[in-house]
Scaffold this motif. Structure first.
Motif, short mmCIF file in Angstrom:
data_model
loop_
_atom_site.label_atom_id
_atom_site.label_comp_id
_atom_site.label_asym_id
_atom_site.label_seq_id
_atom_site.Cartn_x
_atom_site.Cartn_y
_atom_site.Cartn_z
N LEU A 150 0.86 -1.21 0.00
CA LEU A 150 0.00 0.00 0.00
C LEU A 150 0.88 1.24 0.00
CD1 LEU A 150 -2.75 1.38 0.24
CD2 LEU A 150 -2.72 0.91 2.70
N LYS A 151 2.02 1.18 0.72
CA LYS A 151 2.94 2.32 0.74
C LYS A 151 3.58 2.50 -0.64
CE LYS A 151 3.89 1.67 5.65
NZ LYS A 151 4.87 1.55 6.73
N ARG A 152 3.86 1.40 -1.30
CA ARG A 152 4.45 1.48 -2.64
C ARG A 152 3.43 2.04 -3.65
NH1 ARG A 152 9.81 1.73 -2.06
NH2 ARG A 152 10.55 0.15 -0.62
N ALA A 153 2.17 1.67 -3.44
CA ALA A 153 1.13 2.21 -4.34
C ALA A 153 0.99 3.72 -4.12
CB ALA A 153 -0.20 1.51 -4.07
N ARG A 154 1.09 4.15 -2.85
CA ARG A 154 1.05 5.60 -2.58
C ARG A 154 2.28 6.27 -3.21
NH1 ARG A 154 0.47 4.47 3.61
NH2 ARG A 154 -1.77 4.17 3.98
N GLN A 155 3.43 5.57 -3.14
CA GLN A 155 4.67 6.13 -3.71
C GLN A 155 4.50 6.36 -5.22
OE1 GLN A 155 8.04 3.41 -3.73
NE2 GLN A 155 9.50 5.10 -3.66
N SER A 156 3.84 5.39 -5.90
CA SER A 156 3.58 5.56 -7.35
C SER A 156 2.73 6.79 -7.59
CB SER A 156 2.84 4.34 -7.90
OG SER A 156 3.54 3.17 -7.60
N LEU A 157 1.75 6.98 -6.74
CA LEU A 157 0.85 8.12 -6.87
C LEU A 157 1.63 9.42 -6.71
CD1 LEU A 157 -2.60 8.13 -5.25
CD2 LEU A 157 -1.10 9.98 -4.68
#
Ligand SMILES: O=C(O)[C@H]1O[C@H](OP(=O)(O)OP(=O)(O)OC[C@H]2O[C@@H](n3ccc(=O)[nH]c3=O)[C@H](O)[C@@H]2O)[C@H](O)[C@@H](O)[C@@H]1O
Length: 449
Positions: A150-157
């Motif tokens: 989830l943190k990596r998905a936020r990082q992509s955002l």
């Protein structure tokens, strides 16, 4: 005060599905060059390993904090266990990314270091700052307190918004010093912390590591910086602990913390007072009141209640003695972000430089809540209506785990100082959260939920 749009995340897709599309086309592009890529990769890896074991600045110690909320199965409560996380940083390309991310793009803009930028509040605050033209550099250790995916998905955002997150720990002094050498940050939005009231009983060391040692290390670097930044940081409504006078006001005593988490946030407020007094650091503590919303934290009740309802699993609803209701002043993330930016916009400059104080400096603490506490059972009823699924309620006594019976914010000082005015009620906010939850988890494998 600088203007900002109603929701900073409006035009950013909330679903990784879109990211997946990009990834899948990216994967297709890669496929045809995979053999060359593989050869290059192994040569590159060999180079990295040689450089890694030679370079002095490529590792930081961080306590492994795997927890019940992370995807990893083992729950580490062994405080002495530390994993050597290799967060490699440095080099010209890395410095270029750091400078570009932190570059100010609007007149009188800020250059902000956001610690915990891959976290819930960190992600939303970073996007809001970037959208109004501030320079934003993130720092996050991507620990596994909850699912790092989830943190990596936020990082992509964030990367789509031009925000780079340096992978590192706030305890890594050489890294922090390097960042302050590269960027004359005007502000630090310090959101990196070990959050969660109940987990403190499983892994107390993680709270000391992040909320005490990490905060002191950050302040040590800030006081020596020239210029010194102004600092806005996340305290917590939990500092009100066992107080009974409601609504909670910043003038109230806060010497009855009910959890180690609360005690470390209270200690943070005392540490802030010390660095303000000795070094002239401008410091503003924000007491967040149970923040919720899209891209939220899976360890929080509104989030895992939603997951459990959709999976047909039971929901433990805490009840106080004599069937007393347990309630929280749930505060929607967009309102919290407005509070964060209001605090940054009204933060005075620090008065010291290079570790020497020149004049008294600003020291503030504000409640950021919604001023309308809601019983947890009502939160469940709202979720049932939004999800159109009946919850399997398991009412149980409030365990002695650091939880308090109620929170309720008096926000008059934040309203007076920077016009803080929450506008999202729980029903509306949960509707936005559920819409995000269904779209985000609707596009990741069931096993990852
Ligand atoms: O206000 C704050 O400063 C804090 O808000 C939350 O802490 P908490 O209010 O305990 O939030 P949840 O863990 O989401 O719990 C929400 C409510 O649900 C209740 N709860 C929690 C878990 C559960 O299984 N059952 C249950 O009824 C809790 O007692 C609480 O009243 C965050 O987890 C903290 O990081 C934050 O600092």
């Amino acid at each position: 005060m600088k203007q900002m749009s109603s929701s900073h995340m409006d035009n950013i897709p909330s679903t990784p599905g879109k990211f997946k599309m990009e990834k899948s086309s990216y994967i297709q592009r890669c496929r045809h060059s995979s053999s060359v890529a593989k050869l290059t990769f192994f040569v590159f890896l060999g180079l990295i390993l040689v450089l890694f074991f030679k370079s002095p600045s490529t590792s930081s110690l961080s306590s492994s904090s795997s927890s019940p909320y992370s995807s990893s199965s083992s729950i580490s409560s062994d405080l002495s266990r530390r994993s050597l996380k290799t967060s490699s940083w440095g080099g010209l390309a890395w410095e270029k990314r750091v400078r570009s991310s932190a570059r100010i793009r609007s007149r009188n803009g800020f250059s902000v270091l956001v610690t915990g930028a891959a976290g819930f509040v960190g992600t939303h605050a970073s996007v809001a700052l970037k959208r109004r033209g501030d320079g934003v550099l993130g720092l996050d250790n991507f620990n596994d307190y909850y699912d790092p995916a989830l943190k990596r998905a936020r990082q992509s955002l964030l990367e789509r918004s031009g925000i780079y997150i340096v992978e590192g720990d706030i305890n890594d002094a050489p890294l922090l010093k390097k960042l302050f050498e590269l960027i004359p940050f005007t502000h630090v939005m310090h959101l990196a912390a070990q959050a969660g009231v109940r987990y403190a009983m499983e892994n107390p060391g993680s709270y000391v590591h992040s909320n005490i040692a990490g905060f002191v290390n950050l302040l040590e670097v800030c006081k020596s910086a020239n210029p010194q930044p102004a600092i806005v940081w996340a305290s917590s409504s939990s500092v009100y602990g066992l107080n009974t006078k409601v609504p909670f006001s910043e003038k109230d005593r806060t010497d009855q913390p009910a959890s180690l988490y609360a005690a470390t946030k209270k200690a943070g407020e005392e540490i802030a007072h010390t660095y303000n007094h000795i070094y002239g650091l401008s410091l503003t503590g924000l007491r967040f009141f149970t923040v919720y919303g899209p891209w939220g934290r899976p360890d929080m009740a509104y989030f895992f209640f939603t997951r459990n309802i959709l999976k047909g699993k039971s929901i433990p609803i805490f009840e106080a003695a004599n069937h007393g209701t347990v309630a929280r002043d749930f505060t929607y993330i967009d309102d919290i972000v407005k509070g964060c930016l209001g605090a940054l916009d009204t933060a005075e400059k620090s008065t010291g430089s290079g570790g020497k104080k020149r004049a008294p400096a600003q020291l503030r603490v504000f409640n950021l809540g919604n001023t309308s506490p809601v019983p947890v059972s009502d939160l469940v009823s709202i979720l049932e209506r939004l999800l159109k699924v009946k919850a399997k309620r398991l009412v149980m006594k409030l365990p002695r785990n650091g939880d308090v019976q109620f929170t309720h914010a008096n926000i008059s000082s934040a309203r007076r100082e920077f016009g803080y005015k929450p506008t999202t009620d729980l029903q509306t906010g949960l509707k936005k959260f559920v819409r995000w939850y269904v779209s985000y988890y609707g596009s990741v494998k069931k096993s990852d939920q």
